[in-house]
Design a protein around this motif. Structure first.
Motif, short mmCIF file in Angstrom:
data_model
loop_
_atom_site.label_atom_id
_atom_site.label_comp_id
_atom_site.label_asym_id
_atom_site.label_seq_id
_atom_site.Cartn_x
_atom_site.Cartn_y
_atom_site.Cartn_z
N LEU A 155 83.44 92.27 28.41
CA LEU A 155 84.07 91.20 27.65
C LEU A 155 85.54 91.52 27.41
O LEU A 155 85.88 92.58 26.87
N ALA A 156 86.42 90.59 27.80
CA ALA A 156 87.84 90.70 27.48
C ALA A 156 88.00 90.35 26.00
O ALA A 156 87.83 89.19 25.61
N PHE A 157 88.32 91.34 25.18
CA PHE A 157 88.33 91.19 23.73
C PHE A 157 89.76 91.30 23.19
O PHE A 157 90.57 92.05 23.72
N SER A 158 90.05 90.54 22.13
CA SER A 158 91.38 90.62 21.52
C SER A 158 91.32 90.78 20.00
O SER A 158 92.31 91.16 19.38
N GLY A 159 90.18 90.45 19.41
CA GLY A 159 90.07 90.45 17.95
C GLY A 159 90.36 89.09 17.36
O GLY A 159 90.18 88.87 16.16
N GLY A 160 90.84 88.15 18.20
CA GLY A 160 91.09 86.78 17.75
C GLY A 160 89.79 86.00 17.57
O GLY A 160 88.69 86.49 17.89
N ALA A 161 89.92 84.78 17.09
CA ALA A 161 88.73 83.96 16.78
C ALA A 161 87.85 83.75 18.01
O ALA A 161 86.62 83.86 17.93
N ASP A 162 88.46 83.46 19.16
CA ASP A 162 87.69 83.09 20.34
C ASP A 162 86.83 84.26 20.84
O ASP A 162 85.62 84.13 21.01
N THR A 164 86.15 87.06 19.34
CA THR A 164 85.24 87.57 18.30
C THR A 164 84.00 86.70 18.21
O THR A 164 82.87 87.21 18.07
N ALA A 165 84.17 85.37 18.29
CA ALA A 165 83.01 84.47 18.28
C ALA A 165 82.10 84.77 19.47
O ALA A 165 80.88 84.86 19.33
N LEU A 166 82.70 84.96 20.65
CA LEU A 166 81.90 85.25 21.84
C LEU A 166 81.18 86.59 21.68
O LEU A 166 80.02 86.73 22.06
N PHE A 167 81.86 87.57 21.11
CA PHE A 167 81.26 88.89 20.87
C PHE A 167 79.95 88.74 20.10
O PHE A 167 78.90 89.24 20.51
N PHE A 168 80.00 88.02 18.98
CA PHE A 168 78.81 87.92 18.12
C PHE A 168 77.76 86.98 18.67
O PHE A 168 76.56 87.16 18.42
N LEU A 169 78.16 85.99 19.46
CA LEU A 169 77.19 85.13 20.11
C LEU A 169 76.41 85.91 21.18
O LEU A 169 75.20 85.69 21.36
N LEU A 170 77.08 86.82 21.86
CA LEU A 170 76.41 87.67 22.84
C LEU A 170 75.44 88.64 22.15
O LEU A 170 74.32 88.86 22.62
N ILE A 171 75.89 89.22 21.03
CA ILE A 171 75.02 90.11 20.25
C ILE A 171 73.77 89.35 19.80
O ILE A 171 72.64 89.86 19.90
N LYS A 172 73.97 88.13 19.33
CA LYS A 172 72.86 87.30 18.84
C LYS A 172 71.82 87.04 19.93
O LYS A 172 70.62 86.94 19.65
N GLN A 173 72.29 86.93 21.17
CA GLN A 173 71.39 86.65 22.29
C GLN A 173 70.89 87.92 22.99
O GLN A 173 70.27 87.84 24.05
N GLU A 202 80.50 84.41 8.16
CA GLU A 202 81.41 85.32 7.44
C GLU A 202 81.84 86.50 8.32
O GLU A 202 81.75 87.67 7.93
N ILE A 203 82.30 86.17 9.52
CA ILE A 203 82.71 87.17 10.50
C ILE A 203 84.23 87.33 10.45
O ILE A 203 84.97 86.35 10.47
N LYS A 204 84.67 88.56 10.42
CA LYS A 204 86.10 88.87 10.39
C LYS A 204 86.73 88.62 11.76
O LYS A 204 86.15 88.93 12.79
#
Length: 333
Positions: free
Chosen positions: A17-24, A26-35, A166-168
């Motif tokens: 995952l290309a990660f930046s810490g921004g909203a986009d 970060t949302a993808l990060f946690f959606l992947l974790i959820k799945q 409530e995700i940072k």
């Protein structure tokens, strides 16, 4: 929120995952974790904002918490052409990681707003249907697959998810700078239209994706080291679109003027980085090299090239790459 079609491509695969810490991202990060999708992350610090240090620290914190690998890169200072240079740096970083660690997929957090913004920018500078169609959910690159799992979601939907859970996440202040072209398009055109016509825009992109498959059929793109080729579709616009796609995968963006020149040129040097050659039946792409006139080629080789009507710009490369020369002779014979 993630589509079933995307999840099928990610399960039992090695994902980065290309990660930046921004909203986009970060949302993808946690959606992947959820799945329960397994993945690692990669983040680049461009040394442009003091907040970047906190973003990298956040990436490392999340990786540690969820037992992921966090790859980091501190980029050299970029003095000009920041957007294009930053893109080149990060994709070069990602592709080195993909090669070294054998990742199958690269995931980016581009969303519907990014795609619509890109479409409007292309439309306003002059583009055809294929270019306006813009980003795809799935793109096959040389040795990995680029996947954009959020392309069906609008930014506000991502914000809503993050706030509800409530995700940072971090906000990049440079996104407010309307001197940057894409920001100007976003704030003045794409965002207001998405606010008002979101469902219609989503449906339009569904139709566009269906139409693109008819306009631009899939072609078999072949690679031999730095040599890339495909069989011409005998449709000028379609061939140029495929050339553009290949060069993007090599981190080069064709300009509008270069696209125009490709309509008539049998061979063209683009950006002093690549040579695109049209043999009639095949399109060849090779790296551009300076001072090829100094290469001393044998008489026998020159005669073979003359008989096969091989473009002089291609000959020095073929002379130094016997495997490619054998393939080109096979194709042109």
């Amino acid at each position: 929120m993630l589509e079933t079609s995307s999840l099928k491509l990610l399960k039992k695969r090695k994902n980065l995952l290309a990660f930046s810490g921004g909203a986009d991202s970060t949302a993808l990060f946690f959606l992947l974790i959820k799945q329960n999708i397994k993945f690692d992350i990669a983040i680049v610090n461009y040394n442009q904002r003091s907040q970047s240090i906190k973003e990298v620290a956040y990436a490392k914190e999340l990786a540690s918490k969820y037992n992921l690998e966090c790859h980091t890169l501190v980029a050299s200072k970029i003095s000009k052409n920041f957007e294009s240079k930053a893109r080149e740096i990060r994709y070069d970083f990602f592709e080195k990681l993909i090669s070294e660690y054998a990742y199958d997929n690269l995931l980016t957090a581009h969303h519907l707003g990014d795609r619509f913004e890109w479409m409007l920018m292309q439309f306003c500078k002059g583009a055809g249907c294929a270019e306006i169609a813009g980003m795809q959910k799935v793109q096959q690159r040389d040795y990995y697959t680029l996947i954009r799992p959020l392309l069906h979601l609008e930014k506000k939907e991502l914000y809503s998810y993050l706030n509800k859970e409530e995700i940072k996440y971090f906000e990049d202040e440079s996104n407010k700078d309307e001197d940057i072209k894409r920001n100007s398009f976003r704030h003045n055109y794409s965002a207001p239209l998405l606010d008002k016509y979101l469902n219609g825009i989503k449906k339009s992109f569904e139709y566009i994706d269906e139409d693109r498959q008819t306009l631009i059929p899939e072609v078999d793109i072949k690679h031999i080291k730095d040599f890339t080729y495909f069989k011409s579709l005998k449709k000028q616009r379609a061939d140029i679109f495929i050339v553009d796609k290949i060069l993007k995968s090599k981190l080069y963006m064709l300009s509008a003027s270069e696209r125009e020149l490709l309509k008539d040129a049998k061979s063209l040097i683009v950006g002093r980085k690549f040579i695109v050659l049209n043999s009639g039946d095949f399109i060849f792409i090779i790296p551009y090299a300076k001072d090829t006139s100094k290469i001393s080629m044998s008489h026998e080789f020159k005669e073979e090239c003359r008989t096969l009507k091989i473009d002089p710009k291609l000959r020095p490369f073929l002379y130094k790459n016997e495997e490619v020369f054998i393939k080109v002779k096979e194709l042109l014979s």
